[in-house]
Design a protein around this motif. Structure first.
Motif, PDB file in Angstrom:
ATOM      1  N   ILE A  90       0.895  -1.214   0.134  1.00  0.00           N
ATOM      2  CA  ILE A  90      -0.101  -0.069  -0.056  1.00  0.00           C
ATOM      3  C   ILE A  90       0.908   1.262  -0.114  1.00  0.00           C
ATOM      4  O   ILE A  90       0.736   2.350  -0.734  1.00  0.00           O
ATOM      5  N   LEU A  91       2.059   1.089   0.955  1.00  0.00           N
ATOM      6  CA  LEU A  91       2.827   2.391   1.079  1.00  0.00           C
ATOM      7  C   LEU A  91       3.416   2.572  -0.276  1.00  0.00           C
ATOM      8  O   LEU A  91       3.541   3.825  -0.680  1.00  0.00           O
ATOM      9  N   ALA A  92       3.861   1.677  -1.044  1.00  0.00           N
ATOM     10  CA  ALA A  92       4.529   1.899  -2.424  1.00  0.00           C
ATOM     11  C   ALA A  92       3.797   2.277  -3.453  1.00  0.00           C
ATOM     12  O   ALA A  92       4.197   3.256  -4.271  1.00  0.00           O
ATOM     13  N   ASN A  93       2.519   1.986  -3.418  1.00  0.00           N
ATOM     14  CA  ASN A  93       1.274   2.475  -4.439  1.00  0.00           C
ATOM     15  C   ASN A  93       1.153   4.130  -3.968  1.00  0.00           C
ATOM     16  O   ASN A  93       1.023   4.755  -5.015  1.00  0.00           O
ATOM     17  N   ARG A  94       1.139   4.323  -2.794  1.00  0.00           N
ATOM     18  CA  ARG A  94       0.943   5.762  -2.486  1.00  0.00           C
ATOM     19  C   ARG A  94       2.247   6.473  -2.680  1.00  0.00           C
ATOM     20  O   ARG A  94       1.827   7.619  -3.232  1.00  0.00           O
ATOM     21  N   LEU A  95       3.409   5.937  -2.573  1.00  0.00           N
ATOM     22  CA  LEU A  95       4.510   6.687  -2.846  1.00  0.00           C
ATOM     23  C   LEU A  95       4.464   6.905  -4.623  1.00  0.00           C
ATOM     24  O   LEU A  95       4.934   8.129  -4.688  1.00  0.00           O
ATOM     25  N   ARG A  96       4.223   5.855  -5.326  1.00  0.00           N
ATOM     26  CA  ARG A  96       4.263   6.266  -6.791  1.00  0.00           C
ATOM     27  C   ARG A  96       3.027   7.490  -7.150  1.00  0.00           C
ATOM     28  O   ARG A  96       3.532   8.296  -7.725  1.00  0.00           O
ATOM     29  N   SER A  97       1.884   7.443  -6.216  1.00  0.00           N
ATOM     30  CA  SER A  97       0.972   8.609  -6.631  1.00  0.00           C
ATOM     31  C   SER A  97       1.585   9.909  -6.031  1.00  0.00           C
ATOM     32  O   SER A  97       1.164  10.817  -6.697  1.00  0.00           O
ATOM     33  N   MET A  98       2.383   9.825  -5.042  1.00  0.00           N
ATOM     34  CA  MET A  98       2.777  11.206  -4.532  1.00  0.00           C
ATOM     35  C   MET A  98       3.979  11.982  -5.444  1.00  0.00           C
ATOM     36  O   MET A  98       4.253  13.228  -5.257  1.00  0.00           O
ATOM     37  N   VAL A  99       4.631  11.100  -6.285  1.00  0.00           N
ATOM     38  CA  VAL A  99       5.842  11.720  -6.941  1.00  0.00           C
ATOM     39  C   VAL A  99       5.432  12.070  -8.526  1.00  0.00           C
ATOM     40  O   VAL A  99       5.987  12.270  -9.284  1.00  0.00           O
ATOM     41  N   VAL A 100       3.928  12.143  -8.604  1.00  0.00           N
ATOM     42  CA  VAL A 100       3.509  12.505 -10.067  1.00  0.00           C
ATOM     43  C   VAL A 100       3.624  13.980  -9.831  1.00  0.00           C
ATOM     44  O   VAL A 100       3.431  14.859  -9.102  1.00  0.00           O
ATOM     45  N   ALA A 101       4.293  14.331 -11.362  1.00  0.00           N
ATOM     46  CA  ALA A 101       4.543  15.837 -11.400  1.00  0.00           C
ATOM     47  C   ALA A 101       3.828  16.200 -12.811  1.00  0.00           C
ATOM     48  O   ALA A 101       3.458  15.311 -13.813  1.00  0.00           O
ATOM     49  N   GLU A 102       3.688  17.474 -12.796  1.00  0.00           N
ATOM     50  CA  GLU A 102       3.118  18.096 -14.195  1.00  0.00           C
ATOM     51  C   GLU A 102       3.814  17.651 -15.340  1.00  0.00           C
ATOM     52  O   GLU A 102       3.102  17.671 -16.393  1.00  0.00           O
ATOM     53  N   VAL A 103       5.120  18.038 -15.156  1.00  0.00           N
ATOM     54  CA  VAL A 103       5.946  17.752 -16.300  1.00  0.00           C
ATOM     55  C   VAL A 103       6.352  16.663 -16.541  1.00  0.00           C
ATOM     56  O   VAL A 103       7.057  15.845 -15.599  1.00  0.00           O
ATOM     57  N   PRO A 104       6.267  15.884 -17.711  1.00  0.00           N
ATOM     58  CA  PRO A 104       6.290  14.355 -17.737  1.00  0.00           C
ATOM     59  C   PRO A 104       7.810  14.120 -17.591  1.00  0.00           C
ATOM     60  O   PRO A 104       8.016  13.065 -16.809  1.00  0.00           O
TER      61      PRO A 104
END
Length: 418
Positions: A90-104
């Protein structure tokens, strides 16, 4: 077992009388000096403890071995990572969602080491999740403001957040370190700076730190914010200490251990303390959590320094002899220098010349440097185990299992091969 409990009481009573001093072969390590502060001793200022390292380490060695033997003989050996595997997912999935940025391109760089398959074993989050359970208090015993009137589930979420913040700070430091070290591999794949360039790697590290700060602010706990902000300062300080050393500092075990605390142990020690603070634990328990993380972190890095000489690029996911090839002097060479003072002249000449690297390795091979470093790592691992043994008694089965798992981790750290 009675001996272990008795020694725990002795250690505890020692905490209340005077200062903690680490001694190794008659030399005081990590004491306060005029050259740099010693936050490694922040716990001393609270508890004012004095444990003579050369006396207690042999006794603690017995405790560590006894605890490890008991955990193996009484029931099947615990796998600390499997205990929190579901939470880590769960933590890994949350981390992946937290590091999303506007610039690809920035998003791609920021998530580079959070992708499936290259995320590592999540050692630090595992420690923190186990610590959260090991320090669990029934909600009825929590102080009114301990968790802002949250439920036990909400408290766990806040502690998970600390684990996420810690992992983001850790990965950010890896990205920056790889740029400074001009590394080309990390975790068995091309390092981010090698694949995308130094500038993007630095920006990705900065981006992760900014995300960590946002998550940290959401906890609304000023003491926890202060702890983890200090960690970032320590990471920068430790890296600067490594880059700008005098000849005497490079050959000083005290300087090396202080730098190691800043670069490696500060993050896990202060994060463990943050877990305790969020749970509303007492000052003494918070310090025990800090001591566990500090000594576990020091043991981890000491074994890393051994593996840099004894490991292979396949097992480590990076090239061996990395430190010495960059002119970084670690514990094995420092111990070898004690046995062969003539090695100092080779160290002072530097290692741009491969012949000097070969000569240093020859001296290291003749010395007990590797074994003495392993012994020092074992002493710190046993001190970490003693910190867990010193926690207040709790008969809850989950708490006991988590505490045994934390002790098991100290043994895994010093016996690992990668």
């Amino acid at each position: 077992m009675l001996f272990a409990r008795g020694l725990t009481r002795v250690v505890r009573s020692g905490y209340s009388r005077s200062r903690w001093i680490l001694c190794y072969n008659g030399h005081q390590l990590l004491r306060h000096t005029n050259h740099f502060p010693a936050p490694i001793h922040s716990s001393e200022q609270v508890l004012g403890c004095r444990v003579i390292y050369s006396w207690v380490s042999s006794a603690l060695s017995g405790i560590g071995k006894q605890a490890h033997h008991q955990s193996s003989s009484l029931e099947e050996q615990l796998d600390p990572f499997s205990l929190v595997a579901d939470e880590l997912s769960i933590l890994a999935n949350r981390l992946r969602s937290m590091v999303v940025a506007e610039v690809p391109k920035l998003a791609s760089a920021a998530e580079y080491f959070f992708k499936m398959g290259v995320e590592g074993k999540r050692f630090r989050p595992t420690v923190l999740l186990l610590m959260a359970t090991a320090l669990n208090l029934p909600m009825s015993r929590l102080p009114p403001d301990a968790t802002l009137h949250t439920s036990s589930g909400e408290l766990r979420t806040r502690q998970q957040c600390v684990a996420e913040i810690t992992e983001m700070i850790h990965v950010a430091s890896l990205l920056h370190d790889d740029v400074l070290d001009d590394a080309d591999t990390r975790r068995g794949i091309g390092s981010l700076n090698f694949v995308m360039g130094n500038k993007l790697a630095v920006l990705a590290g900065d981006f992760l730190l900014s995300r960590a700060c946002v998550a940290l602010a959401s906890l609304k706990n000023t003491e926890v914010v202060s702890l983890l902000a200090t960690v970032v300062e320590h990471l920068v300080t430790g890296e600067t200490m490594q880059m700008s050393t005098t000849s005497d500092q490079r050959c000083s075990m005290e300087y090396y251990m202080q730098k190691t605390y800043y670069k490696t142990a500060s993050l896990i020690s202060n994060s463990c303390k943050a877990i305790a603070l969020l749970a509303g634990q007492t000052t003494e328990v918070s310090i025990m959590a800090f001591e566990y993380g500090k000594n576990l972190g020091l043991a981890y890095q000491l074994i890393d320094d051994v593996l840099d000489f004894t490991g292979t690029s396949t097992s480590l996911g990076k090239g061996s002899l990395t430190d010495i090839s960059h002119g970084i002097i670690t514990a094995p060479i420092l111990f070898a220098m004690e046995e062969f003072p003539e090695l100092r002249a080779v160290v002072d000449q530097g290692f741009d010349n491969s012949a000097n690297v070969d000569l240093a390795l020859e001296y290291l091979g003749k010395s007990h440097g590797i074994q003495r470093t392993r012994d020092l790592a074992r002493k710190h691992a046993n001190l970490a185990s003693a910190a867990i043994d010193s926690l207040p008694r709790n008969d809850d089965e989950d708490v006991q299992i988590s505490r045994r798992a934390l002790v098991e981790l100290t043994q895994r750290v010093i016996t690992r091969t990668k």
